[in-house]
Design a protein around this motif. Structure first.
Motif: not given
Length: 839
Positions: A646-651, A655-664, A683-693
């Motif tokens: 759960i915490f890995s999904v939250a973080i 992280l995805a929000k932050t990356v999207i802001v910078v890239l935008a 954004a979804y790729s970041i969440v899925l990849c980090c949570s999968f690990i």
């Protein structure tokens, strides 16, 4: 003269049967009175009668006449040898090995009470193969030929020594003094027996001999010889003193104690428990007649097991000088016992009272004459009956093999050595009901009584049986004692005395040996922490069982109570209430955001990620309930895994929000090629990849070493911690480490993008939230490791709640404030205006 002279003089008793007429020097068969042929009972009665009548006929006149000033002459070896040779002489004529005229046929000799008497008489009597029955302690016989003719009426020494040791151990008298007579038995006791006492935890403050005294020692010599020994004994801290001696040793003991008065040594004798061996008896000389008897009050002694013999009191009451014709001893005894002179003697002075001969023995105090049968008397009684029954068996055997000569029956002749076979096979019940027989060592198979001495002001005393050593009993009942019946010395106030080198170590303490002191002397030290001693005088402390813990005094183990973070205690209630409240808040924020999903502030920074983040935070609050309550297998398996995923999904969402802001921001620059990367797929790729690990790490954890319920017995002294064992600590810290890695990356990216010109730039809020998150979990690690039990769980729950609240508050509360409190700012025009102002 006291009873001492009566029973301590050399009792070499002939067992005889008188012949009607015997001509010298022709040989003759052993005679017997024909009236005894009719009945075996009459035969035995007749033989015993002859034994007692022998005191009327034995000739004392040919022996050395002891003077009244030297009664101890009866102990001399010369007197014993003379008496032994007299038995081999014709009556009235001291010619050894020459017997003529109407004679007494010697078949056995009773000897005693001292062991050396038996040794002296064996030198002579063994030559003629005459059976010898010592009723006192048997001597140490180095000559096997002489030992073959010895029939020991005194029971085995081994049983007595075992009894002494058991008595000392029973009362826990481990600091003991020993006084012994320096003879073969005394030396054997010290050299062989005391070492076995030491093996059982008994040690000795002193081991000394009685001062050497001859039979003609003067009082001044006795006094000088006793002073040093008396001081050693009286000043000893040992309360129990074993006295190993012979029948006359009480005389020496009384001189020893008397010596303390001459040197004004503090009289501590009343504070001693004298333990006397069975060879000893209460004996004294006329000089000691008026001495105090209180020294023996409360003493314990061993005595040959005996019972009351019917008719013995009447027998003693009938004794007087007139009834004992020809017995000079009775006259001497009467004179000294009653302090008068017989009318027939010429020694009477004007100051002396004349004996009437009608004085009663029962009127004498116990210190002068005892009316009851003692162990020594009982041994004599037993010895006489042993010989009588053996004679009965021998005569019965002879009657079956009659020989006819000169027209009349004559019994087959038998020599003294032929009597031995009948003696060894003796087995009968005496009139007191005891079974009498010899064992394989030719010793009477009997035990010992334990006697408690009680004195009275009238100079009398009582021997009270308080215990028994019975070698025939089962092993656990060989030694028995009735402690409640024992009367102790007045100095002990009727409380069992202690005989210790030092005070006992109480429970909660252990013994520590004193350097240079015997092993019975020690200091007392408190038990080390975590150990107890529940008994006194323990050599070491021990740990309580795992489910128990020591009390404050370290003398008792208390039951540990089971500890876990429960819903019934304030800490558990507080954490559960907080988790529920924060869950409600997260759910409320999610509902508000969903209701305002079309507003610009919600749509900014990817509202789907916001929803995922809010759901993750809601679940993180709810997962804390897996940590509270009694640990069971399902919650233990799920709680760390659930928390980590759960915490890995939250973080990952952060992280995805932050990356999207910078890239935008980068994609808005002219000519930037990053436009293709900005969007929901990234954004979804970041969440899925980090949570999968993280999911992969947790799956490996479950497969290799999953968590399980466990008991921690050792972390806390008074509690058994019921916990979830992580299974693999490494995997647990891998999960935390990965979360820390995601948080660090998110914090770094958010910190870099915190000043980007955006109306609703979340980067700066994410920076604060990650700062809170990292601070919480960095603090968690040392705090978690330094706490124990349920507080470790509470620290983890608090960290989950605090970090989740930090994310919820820092990221969503500013937007929630605008949505709820400032809706006028939540418009597209307002957002465009603010953006132009910033540009």
């Amino acid at each position: 003269m006291v009873l001492f002279v009566a029973f301590v003089l050399v009792l070499l008793v002939q067992v005889v049967c008188k012949s009607p007429s015997v001509q010298c020097p022709t040989s003759h068969p052993l005679p017997i009175v024909h009236k005894y042929y009719q009945s075996g009972d009459l035969l035995i009665a007749g033989i015993v009668s002859h034994v007692f009548k022998f005191f009327d006929t034995v000739n004392f006149e040919t022996r050395p006449s002891p003077s009244s000033s030297d009664p101890l002459i009866y102990f001399s070896p010369g007197y014993t040898y003379h008496a032994a040779m007299e038995l081999l002489s014709t009556k009235g004529r001291f010619i050894p090995n020459y017997k003529c005229d109407n004679q007494n046929n010697l078949v056995a000799v009773l000897g005693g009470p001292k062991s050396n008497f038996c040794l002296y008489m064996a030198d002579i009597l063994s030559i003629f193969k005459i059976p010898q029955l010592p009723y006192g302690s048997a001597p140490v016989m180095n000559n096997k030929n002489e030992a073959a003719f010895l029939y020991k009426i005194f029971p085995s020494w081994t049983n007595q020594y075992m009894g002494i040791m058991k008595l000392l151990l029973y009362f826990r008298w481990i600091w003991v003094g020993v006084i012994y007579v320096d003879n073969e038995h005394g030396q054997q006791f010290v050299q062989e027996v005391l070492s076995s006492f030491s093996e059982h935890g008994i040690c000795f403050d002193f081991v000394v001999t009685f001062p050497s005294m001859t039979f003609f020692s003067s009082l001044s010599q006795m006094k000088a010889g006793n002073e040093d020994t008396s001081r050693l004994v009286m000043e000893s801290t040992a309360k129990a003193v074993v006295v190993h001696g012979e029948i006359e040793t009480v005389i020496n003991l009384r001189f020893l104690l008397r010596a303390a008065e001459f040197k004004e040594i503090p009289m501590r004798t009343k504070a001693k428990v004298w333990i006397l061996t069975a060879q000893m008896d209460f004996t004294s000389i006329e000089l000691q007649r008026r001495w105090d008897l209180d020294f023996i009050h409360g003493a314990l002694s061993f005595a040959v097991h005996s019972r009351e013999v019917l008719g013995f009191d009447q027998f003693l009451q009938a004794r007087d000088p007139a009834s004992e014709k020809g017995d000079d001893f009775m006259g001497d005894f009467w004179k000294h016992a009653f302090g008068c002179s017989l009318p027939s003697t010429t020694e009477a002075t004007n100051d002396e009272e004349i004996c009437t001969g009608k004085e009663k023995l029962e009127s004498l105090p116990g210190s002068v004459f005892e009316m009851s049968m003692t162990g020594h008397s009982y041994s004599i009684y037993t010895a006489v009956y042993v010989v009588a029954h053996a004679l009965h068996a021998m005569y019965s055997s002879m009657l079956k093999h009659r020989a006819v000569a000169d027209g009349r029956n004559k019994l087959l002749r038998k020599q003294p050595w032929q009597f031995h076979g009948f003696l060894k096979r003796v087995s009968f019940n005496n009139s007191a009901g005891d079974l009498i027989s010899f064992d394989e060592n030719v010793e009477i198979a009997a035990g010992f009584d334990i006697i408690n001495w009680i004195t009275f002001p009238n100079e009398s005393f009582l021997r009270a049986r308080v215990g028994r050593i019975d070698p025939k009993a089962p092993e656990d009942k060989v030694f028995s004692i009735h402690e409640e019946q024992i009367i102790w010395s007045h100095m002990f106030n009727q409380v069992q005395p202690l005989s210790l080198c030092n005070d006992r170590c109480h429970s909660g303490y252990r013994k520590k040996k004193k350097e240079g002191k015997p092993f019975c002397c020690y200091d007392c030290r408190p038990c080390p922490e975590g150990k107890i001693s529940s008994l006194e005088d323990t050599s070491d402390c021990f740990r309580c069982p795992e489910d128990q813990y020591p009390n404050t005094n370290q003398d008792l183990c208390l039951k540990k109570h089971i500890s876990f973070l429960s819903y019934e205690e304030p800490l558990g209630i507080s954490l559960a209430s907080s988790a529920f409240s924060f869950s409600f808040m997260a759910a409320s924020v999610l509902i508000i955001f969903m209701k305002n999903q079309d507003t610009p502030i919600v749509k900014a920074n990817n509202r789907n990620l916001s929803y995922i983040l809010l759901v993750s935070l809601l679940l993180s609050f709810l997962c804390t309930f897996l940590f509270i309550g009694r640990p069971k297998k399902p919650p233990c398996l799920l709680r760390q895994i659930t928390f980590g995923i759960i915490f890995s999904v939250a973080i990952s969402c952060v992280l995805a929000k932050t990356v999207i802001v910078v890239l935008a921001f980068i994609a808005t620059k002219p000519g930037s090629k990053m436009r293709n990367w900005v969007g929901k797929p990234l954004a979804y790729s970041i969440v899925l990849c980090c949570s999968f690990i993280q999911t992969t790490i947790c799956t490996g954890w479950l497969i290799t070493s999953p968590p399980f319920p466990d008991f921690d017995m050792h972390s806390l002294t008074e509690e058994i911690i019921l916990k979830c064992n992580e299974g693999s600590v490494t995997m647990f810290y891998c999960v935390l480490g990965y979360l820390g890695f995601l948080a660090t990356v998110s914090f770094s990216v958010a910190f870099l993008g915190r000043k980007l010109p955006d109306s609703f730039n979340e980067a700066k809020f994410i920076t604060f939230s990650m700062l809170v998150f990292c601070s919480v979990w960095l603090t968690f690690v040392p705090t978690y490791l330094s706490t124990k039990g349920k507080y470790m769980v509470a620290v983890e729950v608090f960290s989950i709640l605090a970090s989740s609240v930090g994310l919820l508050g820092c990221i969503f509360f500013p937007k929630l404030y605008i949505i709820v409190m400032r809706p006028e700012l939540n418009t597209k025009g307002q957002i465009t205006r603010k953006l132009n102002e910033r540009i």
